[in-house]
Design an enzyme around this catalytic site. Structure first.
Site, PDB file in Angstrom:
ATOM      1  CG  ASP A  67      -0.413  -0.596   2.747  1.00  0.00           C
ATOM      2  OD1 ASP A  67       1.196  -0.568   2.699  1.00  0.00           O
ATOM      3  OD2 ASP A  67      -1.223  -0.781   3.572  1.00  0.00           O
ATOM      4  CG  ASN A 136      -8.676  -1.313  12.039  1.00  0.00           C
ATOM      5  OD1 ASN A 136      -8.083  -1.683  12.073  1.00  0.00           O
ATOM      6  ND2 ASN A 136      -9.286  -0.381  11.810  1.00  0.00           N
ATOM      7  CG  HIS A 138      -6.113  -2.245   9.145  1.00  0.00           C
ATOM      8  ND1 HIS A 138      -6.030  -0.910   9.663  1.00  0.00           N
ATOM      9  CD2 HIS A 138      -4.764  -2.114   8.935  1.00  0.00           C
ATOM     10  CE1 HIS A 138      -4.389  -0.656  10.060  1.00  0.00           C
ATOM     11  NE2 HIS A 138      -4.231  -0.988   9.206  1.00  0.00           N
ATOM     12  CD  GLU A 143      -8.282   1.007   7.805  1.00  0.00           C
ATOM     13  OE1 GLU A 143      -8.531   0.133   9.152  1.00  0.00           O
ATOM     14  OE2 GLU A 143      -8.133   2.213   8.094  1.00  0.00           O
TER      15      GLU A 143
HETATM   16  C1  GLP Z   1      -0.693   0.567   8.758  1.00  0.00           C
HETATM   17  C2  GLP Z   1       0.085  -0.699   6.964  1.00  0.00           C
HETATM   18  C3  GLP Z   1      -0.307  -1.421   7.313  1.00  0.00           C
HETATM   19  C4  GLP Z   1       0.432  -2.015   9.128  1.00  0.00           C
HETATM   20  C5  GLP Z   1      -0.566  -0.983   9.875  1.00  0.00           C
HETATM   21  C6  GLP Z   1       0.418  -2.220  11.398  1.00  0.00           C
HETATM   22  O1  GLP Z   1      -1.604   0.661   8.652  1.00  0.00           O
HETATM   23  N1  GLP Z   1      -0.729  -0.309   6.082  1.00  0.00           N
HETATM   24  O2  GLP Z   1       0.322  -2.352   6.723  1.00  0.00           O
HETATM   25  O3  GLP Z   1       0.665  -3.043   9.164  1.00  0.00           O
HETATM   26  O4  GLP Z   1      -0.047  -0.100   9.464  1.00  0.00           O
HETATM   27  O5  GLP Z   1       1.512  -0.305  11.833  1.00  0.00           O
HETATM   28  P1  GLP Z   1       2.222  -1.392  12.773  1.00  0.00           P
HETATM   29  O6  GLP Z   1       3.247  -2.557  12.214  1.00  0.00           O
HETATM   30  O7  GLP Z   1       3.330  -0.059  12.793  1.00  0.00           O
HETATM   31  O8  GLP Z   1       1.777  -1.745  14.291  1.00  0.00           O
END
Ligand code: GLP
Length: 247
Positions: A67, A136, A138, A143
């Site tokens: 993404d 959450n 995702h 989402e």
């Molecule tokens: C963002 C990314 C996800 C990732 C999530 C969790 O939303 N798009 O791919 O898994 O953050 O982030 P973190 O690993 O910093 O908790």
């Protein structure tokens, strides 16, 4: 699904790197799906170490990131393209032209999304996709409520994700509200999936995804339908699990 619970995030990174390295050595022109966020950083540290020690070659590897924020140029501090360059690509012998991150500045984002799907298909699909999980539930930027059959598309971020990500931006208003994200259907087509999680703030999402029903309310629960998923979870994110998993 194979679930491994480890002591700390360094162990998580090492386990994941060993798993990915084994697959990469077995297949030249390996297509690796990559994620951003803090979760995969211990994995990227270990992949860099292996590459620099001559244990793992990236010269023919092709990568696709999950993404990117809409509206951030690749040079922006918080763009996922920059994150990948700084945290992985600049330190390994990968051909930069073989690294793909969605273009958040695409003039026609919908056309770009279709083209991204075609690029993945043209190289034979993703061999192994690395994933993190949002608090959450995702995955990528899918989402809660995202169709389990969704494809790469422009998505709106939820308030909770904008809040989670605001720590990286000077002001809440600076956090982008839209992103280009591979869909859940896109992710499920990878040959293998390596899902990583650490931190107490992920414990509810991990339990819901692994032990709850498959539901659009918890996008990561869709992984239950995939035949080859490795979850590598640090103890602090595994506290809400009820079933017996390897420790
Ligand atoms: C963002 C990314 C996800 C990732 C999530 C969790 O939303 N798009 O791919 O898994 O953050 O982030 P973190 O690993 O910093 O908790």
């Amino acid at each position: 699904m194979q679930v491994t619970i480890v002591r700390d995030k360094e162990q998580m990174g090492k386990r994941a790197a060993a798993l990915i390295a084994e697959q990469m050595r077995a297949k030249p022109h390996f297509v690796l799906g990559l994620a951003t966020g803090s979760t995969p950083l211990p994995l990227y540290h270990e992949l860099i170490r292996m590459n620099q020690a001559g244990e793992l070659d990236f010269s023919t590897t092709i990568t696709f990131n999950l993404d990117e924020y809409v509206g951030l140029p690749p040079t922006h501090d918080q763009s996922y393209r920059r994150f990948m360059n700084v945290n992985l690509f600049d330190h390994i012998n990968i051909n930069q032209a073989a690294t793909h991150v969605p273009d958040g500045m695409a003039a026609d984002p919908d056309a770009f999304c279709e083209a991204y799907e075609r690029m993945i298909a043209d190289v034979g699909g993703i061999d192994c996709q690395v994933l993190g999980i949002g608090s959450n539930g995702h995955i990528a930027f899918n989402e809660p409520g995202s169709s389990l059959a969704s494809r790469t598309r422009v998505v709106k971020l939820t308030k909770s994700t904008i809040k989670d990500n605001s720590r990286f931006f000077a002001r809440m208003e600076d956090v982008p509200t839209r992103a280009i994200s591979m869909g859940i259907g896109t992710v499920l087509e990878a040959q293998r999936i390596v899902m990583l999680a650490y931190g107490a703030n992920k414990a509810d999402a991990v339990a819901a995804a692994l032990e709850g029903p498959v539901t659009v309310s918890v996008p990561a629960s869709a992984l239950q339908m995939h035949p080859r998923v490795n979850w590598i979870i640090v103890e602090d994110a595994a506290t809400k699990l009820k079933l017996e998993w390897d420790r």
